[in-house]
Structure formats: C-alpha cells, structure tokens
Design an enzyme around this catalytic site. Structure first.
Site: not given
Length: 378
Positions: A66, A68, A99, A133-134, A162, A348
């Site tokens: 992903h 995003d 990520d 995805e997020e 991931e 994150h």
C-alpha cells in the site's frame, strides 16, 4: 545511494495520507513499464489501486502493498519533516519509511533486476498496490481481488510487504494472521439520582460481573500455528457528565483476536450465553474485520526461508502474531500468503524510520524468492 533507497525517498516525499495516493502509483508504474509490466489503474470511490502484471501464464507471484500512510501527528514533534525523507547515520527517516514505502521500493528494484536477468521466466509476476490499507480497507485490495476473480486471474503466491521484522531485518516471516472480531455492547438500565439508587438501575453495576467473566474466560488454547484467542475491552462509555446521575446505559467496545480453534459464530454464542446468564437488558452489534488464515508449508514458505538464509546467513522464524493485513483478502482465494518487510519498531510513530541498508537486504531477498519460484535457481 542505492536504487532502492532513492525510490523509497521519492515515495516518502509524496504525502499520501490515506486514501490519497499522491502520485506514488504512477511513479511505481513508470519504473515497471521499463521492466515489461502492464499497468492497470482501478479506482473505487476515493481509492486508487494499481494492478501491474508481467506475463500471462501461471503460476502467478504477487507482491502486495500500500502507498497510503497514517497521519503524521504533530509535525513539530518530528526531528525532520515527515515528508522530507532524510538519511542520517545510515537511517532513512520519514512517514512510510517502514510502513510500507520501503518495501514498495524493494519490490520494484527486485523485479527490475529479476526481469533483466530472466526476461523469459516462467509464470507471471504482478504488483497489487492500494491506497486504502490504513483506512477502511473497503475499496482497496478487497475490491481488486473481486475484479481479478471475476475475470479468472488466480494468484498462486503472494508476498505482502508489511513490516514483519522484529530485532533484525527478515528475522520474522508472517505466515498467517489471527482473525479480528469487534463487538459493541450496550447495556440498558434506568437513569436516576445517585442519592436514590433504589429508584434507578445502574447498568455499570449490572454489567460489571458479566464483563469480569468475559475478561477472565479462556476462549481456546490456540494451536501450533496460533496463540490462544484473546478478548480485550478497548472503550467504555457511560454517564451524562454529572456526578450525581446514574446513567441509563453503558456502551462497551471490545475485540477478539482469534485463532483457527474458534469461529466468529462460536465466540458470539459464548458471549451471548454469558450476557443471558447475567440477565442483562442489552444489545450487541458485531463486526467481523478478518478471519484467520495460515500458510503452514509449501513452495512459498520454503522459498522465502531459503532466500533469507541465502542473503543474510540467518534462519527466520514463522509467526502469526500482530494485527491484520490485506493478506486477509487474498488468502481466501486459495493463494499461499506470507508477509515479509522491514523492522516494525517505529511504524505509525513520530520519527518513523528504517535502516537504509535493510531495504537493499529486502530487495535481494525478494529477488531471491523470485529466483527460487520462477526459475528454479538459487
């Protein structure tokens, strides 16, 4: 600066907060065009997805990921701006470094080298990239998989990028994920004055014994592939804000992370039985986010573990821990699915980062997996 690191920096510099792709996918496809991939953009709602494939035959190997990223949080707390990727002391800083724009860059450079060395490799290679995805994950990989299945494109092997690594890069491979079941429980009582409890019914008090039983329950013992199922309360809301009012209801949000020893239906039935036994006036709303899946053995796991050893000299461990991933949309189609990416220590977080050399290591491992599966070489 390696090709993988340069591409990772270019991707990080695009502020692709979910569901905005911010031009990441066109940049990826521009590179893949030169390697013989045919790109197809699939837009659903506000989400942009890329399906880029080289070849038409099976077996089909897919890199999934992903573009995003999650919001940055207070930018003032970052050591350097989150979308101004910088390398300091061999470490790449920026939102999405781990990520998972680092993995995306490693996907692309691995494919470029492999296609140049093996222009007539067997089977096909594809990338499935989403910008959802997020976020809700409704218009991303799930929708692309629906499209692929409707036209008969079957994935045989899938590697999700991931961040799976724990202490050192590629020390852990996720060969499955637990299921995730959410519940919102509302227990009703009778609102009243705290000085006159006999004229009211406090739902917090009536809930407490049932909640204690749920929290203490053994849901299953897990198995060789999964740890035991867990129950966790994430939020409790009740009251008017006043100190002298007994609330009329209480709402509890909870989650099960469950193994293949339990099913959503069995967990729901057990919760219902506890609530009924305690005589609660209540309702419960369920949402199934993911069913568990596992790829216990087979060509993909063997090739991945062998490639890791070939590049790093170390043995990797298999794990099904952690949260959910888009692998949950791919595994039910019959594909073998694993996850392998950089360290997850800063995902994150403020000052998200990844060791730059790890991205080259991942790219080499990804190329090694392609070698083992699509050429038979090592």
């Amino acid at each position: 600066m390696s090709d993988t690191l340069e591409l990772a920096r270019a991707l990080i510099s695009r502020p692709s907060v979910t569901p905005d792709d911010a031009g990441c996918q066109p940049l990826i496809q521009e590179r893949l065009d030169r390697a013989g991939f045919q790109g197809e953009t699939m837009c659903f709602g506000d989400v942009t997805n890329l399906w880029s494939r080289r070849g038409t035959a099976r077996p089909l190997f897919v890199f999934a990921g992903h573009t995003d990223v999650v919001p940055t949080g207070p930018e003032s707390e970052w050591t350097t701006p989150p979308f101004d990727p910088q390398v300091r002391d061999g470490v790449l800083h920026g939102r999405g470094a781990a990520d998972m724009k680092g993995s995306l860059a490693a996907f692309v450079t691995a494919c470029e080298r492999f296609a140049a060395k093996h222009p007539s490799h067997r089977g096909s290679i594809a990338l499935l990239i989403t910008s959802d995805e997020e976020g809700p994950a409704k218009d991303g990989t799930a929708r692309v998989m629906d499209t692929l299945q409707s036209r008969g494109e079957q994935i045989d092997w899938c590697l999700v990028g991931e961040p799976s690594s724990d202490a050192t890069v590629a020390d852990t491979v996720k060969n499955g994920r637990r299921g995730s079941l959410n519940g919102v429980l509302t227990v009703y009582g009778v609102q009243g004055h705290v000085a006159y409890p006999h004229k009211a019914q406090n739902p917090i008090h009536t809930l407490a014994p049932a909640l204690a039983e749920l929290a203490a329950a053994d849901w299953d013992a897990g198995n060789d592939s999964f740890p035991p199922t867990t129950f966790q309360v994430s939020n409790i809301n009740a009251g008017t804000g006043a100190t002298n009012v007994i609330p009329g209801s209480v709402e509890v949000t909870f989650n099960f992370r469950f193994s293949t020893e339990s099913t959503p239906e069995s967990l729901q039935a057990r919760v219902d039985a506890v609530l009924e036994r305690h005589g609660l006036d209540c309702r419960i709303d369920w949402q199934l986010s993911a069913r568990p899946f596992v790829t216990e053995s087979g060509d993909l796991v063997a090739a991945t573990l062998d490639a890791i050893t070939g590049v790093t000299g170390r043995q990797a461990a298999l794990s099904t821990g952690g949260g959910t991933s888009d692998g949950r949309f791919i595994a039910p189609t019959g594909a073998q699915v694993i996850e392998l990416g950089p360290l997850n220590a800063t995902i994150h977080q403020i000052d998200e980062r990844v060791t730059a050399a790890d991205l080259d290591t991942l790219s080499a491992i990804y190329e090694g997996i392609l070698e083992r599966l699509l050429t038979g070489e090592r």
